[in-house]
Write a protein that holds these residues in place. Structure first.
Motif, PDB file in Angstrom:
ATOM      1  N   HIS A  77      38.273  37.196  40.143  1.00 51.50           N
ATOM      2  CA  HIS A  77      38.743  38.403  40.002  1.00 51.50           C
ATOM      3  C   HIS A  77      40.333  38.165  40.125  1.00 51.50           C
ATOM      4  O   HIS A  77      40.931  37.267  41.040  1.00 51.50           O
ATOM      5  N   SER A  90      38.067  40.899  35.881  1.00 51.20           N
ATOM      6  CA  SER A  90      36.924  39.990  36.043  1.00 51.20           C
ATOM      7  C   SER A  90      36.746  38.946  34.890  1.00 51.20           C
ATOM      8  O   SER A  90      36.375  39.460  33.851  1.00 51.20           O
ATOM      9  N   HIS A 105      36.670  41.067  31.737  1.00 49.67           N
ATOM     10  CA  HIS A 105      36.602  42.527  31.761  1.00 49.67           C
ATOM     11  C   HIS A 105      37.277  43.282  32.896  1.00 49.67           C
ATOM     12  O   HIS A 105      37.540  42.674  33.832  1.00 49.67           O
ATOM     13  N   THR A 107      38.041  45.791  35.757  1.00 49.62           N
ATOM     14  CA  THR A 107      37.323  46.021  36.802  1.00 49.62           C
ATOM     15  C   THR A 107      38.175  46.619  37.943  1.00 49.62           C
ATOM     16  O   THR A 107      39.148  46.792  37.731  1.00 49.62           O
ATOM     17  N   LYS A 169      27.905  46.812  40.962  1.00 51.53           N
ATOM     18  CA  LYS A 169      29.335  47.022  41.615  1.00 51.53           C
ATOM     19  C   LYS A 169      29.443  45.690  42.536  1.00 51.53           C
ATOM     20  O   LYS A 169      30.553  44.963  42.648  1.00 51.53           O
ATOM     21  N   GLY A 172      30.178  42.904  40.374  1.00 50.30           N
ATOM     22  CA  GLY A 172      31.652  43.061  39.596  1.00 50.30           C
ATOM     23  C   GLY A 172      32.729  42.858  40.808  1.00 50.30           C
ATOM     24  O   GLY A 172      34.060  42.123  40.281  1.00 50.30           O
TER      25      GLY A 172
END
Length: 201
Positions: A77, A90, A105, A107, A169, A172
């Motif tokens: 991240h 992410s 992505h 996030t 999640k 993620g």
């Protein structure tokens, strides 16, 4: 197999292929959209530099490690500034058959104080693996009603309404390790027990 072979039919997806020097060689429209660019604008760019100097060395180290293994995946991240706002992205890079495939992505990230107890981490791992309530109860040595309560507590901790949303999640946020099967919670470096390291800060 080349990046062009793998790219066939996936131009709308959020992927890019990296060469041995981690430069973008094949870029899908979906990947380019994450940077408000056209694919041709990103072709030849250094992947590790896309996220700013604060993340360049960490991403380079992860890419080098993945390249050395020849297969595997990492998820990181990163905080980036876009226009006037900061955003958490992410970043996922996979290695397979000598090819590095990247995706990015938007996030969210957990609160700074987010932790999972060891029992909750165990429950999350079992849920992510697809265990039933009865199997989880037997594994923990508790009744099915108590197992349901623990599962519900884990789901609530992620602020979602279903088990699969909690698992999604958790991946993620970097709570579950995407390179492990069966699923395993990422534990803080040097720790023998939780709290988990979420990679998100």
């Amino acid at each position: 197999m080349t990046g062009q072979d793998l790219m066939a039919g996936v131009h709308g997806r959020n992927i890019a292929f990296l060469d041995g020097a981690f430069q973008l060689r094949e870029v899908s429209a979906g990947f380019a959209r994450q940077f408000a660019c056209r694919p041709e604008d990103l072709a030849g760019a250094d992947f590790t530099c896309l996220f700013g100097p604060g993340h360049e060395m960490a991403l380079l180290g992860l890419c080098l490690s993945l390249q050395g293994k020849g297969e595997g995946v990492f998820r990181e991240h990163v905080d980036v500034r876009r226009t006037r706002a900061r955003q958490v992205l992410s970043v996922v890079v996979r290695a397979a058959q000598g090819v590095l495939l990247a995706s990015v992505h938007p996030t969210t990230r957990p609160d700074a104080g987010f932790t999972l107890s060891a029992p909750h981490a165990r429950v999350l791992e079992r849920v992510a693996e697809g265990w039933t309530v009865d199997q989880i109860a037997a594994d923990l040595g508790i009744g099915t009603q108590a197992a349901r309560k623990r599962i519900d507590a884990v789901v609530e901790q992620f602020g979602v309404a279903s088990r699969m949303s909690a698992v999604s999640k958790a991946y993620g946020w970097g709570v579950l390790d995407p390179s492990m099967w069966p699923p395993r919670v990422v534990v803080a470096r040097g720790a023998q027990s939780l709290p988990v390291r979420t990679k998100a800060g």
